[in-house]
Design a protein around this motif. Structure first.
Motif, PDB file in Angstrom:
ATOM      1  N   ALA A  96       0.744  -1.671   0.018  1.00 21.52           N
ATOM      2  CA  ALA A  96       0.126   0.101   0.229  1.00 21.52           C
ATOM      3  C   ALA A  96       0.981   1.248   0.265  1.00 21.52           C
ATOM      4  N   LEU A 103      -0.343  -3.288  -5.918  1.00 18.51           N
ATOM      5  CA  LEU A 103      -1.110  -2.839  -5.503  1.00 18.51           C
ATOM      6  C   LEU A 103      -2.561  -2.507  -6.090  1.00 18.51           C
ATOM      7  N   ASP A 104      -2.341  -2.695  -7.453  1.00 14.20           N
ATOM      8  CA  ASP A 104      -3.667  -2.470  -8.384  1.00 14.20           C
ATOM      9  C   ASP A 104      -4.151  -3.907  -8.472  1.00 14.20           C
ATOM     10  N   TYR A 107      -6.053  -4.440  -4.520  1.00 12.76           N
ATOM     11  CA  TYR A 107      -7.497  -3.467  -4.313  1.00 12.76           C
ATOM     12  C   TYR A 107      -8.634  -3.577  -5.277  1.00 12.76           C
ATOM     13  N   SER A 108      -8.442  -3.939  -6.583  1.00  6.68           N
ATOM     14  CA  SER A 108      -9.679  -4.644  -7.570  1.00  6.68           C
ATOM     15  C   SER A 108     -10.125  -5.827  -7.091  1.00  6.68           C
ATOM     16  N   MET A 111      -9.015  -5.533  -1.430  1.00  6.79           N
ATOM     17  CA  MET A 111     -10.284  -4.045  -1.442  1.00  6.79           C
ATOM     18  C   MET A 111     -11.390  -3.146  -1.148  1.00  6.79           C
ATOM     19  N   GLN A 112     -11.542  -3.249  -2.796  1.00 11.64           N
ATOM     20  CA  GLN A 112     -12.456  -2.462  -3.637  1.00 11.64           C
ATOM     21  C   GLN A 112     -13.724  -2.846  -3.027  1.00 11.64           C
ATOM     22  N   ASP A 137     -11.757   7.065   2.782  1.00 14.83           N
ATOM     23  CA  ASP A 137     -10.519   6.888   3.062  1.00 14.83           C
ATOM     24  C   ASP A 137      -9.958   6.545   4.832  1.00 14.83           C
TER      25      ASP A 137
END
Length: 213
Positions: A96, A103-104, A107-108, A111-112, A137
């Motif tokens: 992060a 990280l992409d 996240y995808s 996390m997202q 956030d």
């Protein structure tokens, strides 16, 4: 998988070599590339393994909870997961801190979806005046930040003193942290309404009792 995850957690992606992975896992030097195509391919595999162990932060049975109880349940599950599976959280924290395709991926994929699911809950809590106005956030970091006490154990032992931080059973500390955060976020939520999700907070195998694989 677990040994690979621990290696990435200790060394970080850039400093983790294929040779070091092979040495720690106990396989030939060519194993990672032959089985997973590359170090990145293996990293994705161990991250998927680690994230499958911590499970989801919200479950279908949470429909019985009100929004404030749902947030409290999510917080407690999060801290138990960090206490029982610190390696994957060390990887998440490390990745992060920099822009990268890793990280992409995190996240995808992980996390997202949780953020999108929980955003309506946050909006309703703010609208009802149960949570102070904030952004997703800042809410994330207000919950995730204190978990450093569970991940950064060498520093925690120095700060707390050996007599307070010598135990490797992190459940009491994790639960205390979770309740403190819940009290801060939801000051009007009565203690007897905080869901007892601790025994079933994570899926997968507890890293403290499982053999390495």
């Amino acid at each position: 998988m677990r040994r690979g995850l621990q290696t990435f957690a200790e060394l970080g992606y850039e400093l983790t070599t294929v040779r070091e992975l092979a040495r720690r896992i106990g396989v030939s030097h060519n194993y990672v590339n032959e089985r997973y195509g590359s170090k990145l391919g293996f990293w994705r595999a161990v991250v998927d393994f680690g994230c499958s162990e911590i499970g989801v932060l919200m479950s279908p049975e949470d429909a019985r909870f009100g929004d404030d109880e749902l947030l409290a349940a999510m917080v407690l599950r999060h801290y138990r997961n960090v206490a029982h599976h610190p390696a994957i959280h060390r990887v998440l924290w490390d990745e992060a801190a920099r822009e990268s395709e890793r990280l992409d991926y995190l996240y995808s994929r992980y996390m997202q979806p949780t953020a999108v699911t929980f955003l309506p809950v946050l909006e309703r809590l703010i609208g009802a005046g149960k949570v102070e106005p904030t952004s997703p956030d800042l809410l994330y970091f207000s919950i995730n930040g204190p978990s450093a006490a569970l991940v950064q154990r060498p520093l925690a032992r120095r700060l707390a003193g050996q007599e307070f931080a010598k135990s490797e059973d992190l459940d009491p500390l994790a639960k205390t942290l979770g309740l403190q955060v819940i009290t801060s976020l939801l000051p009007a939520l009565a203690a007897d309404r905080i869901p007892d999700v601790w025994p079933v907070a994570s899926t997968g195998t507890d890293v403290r009792t499982a053999s390495a694989s």
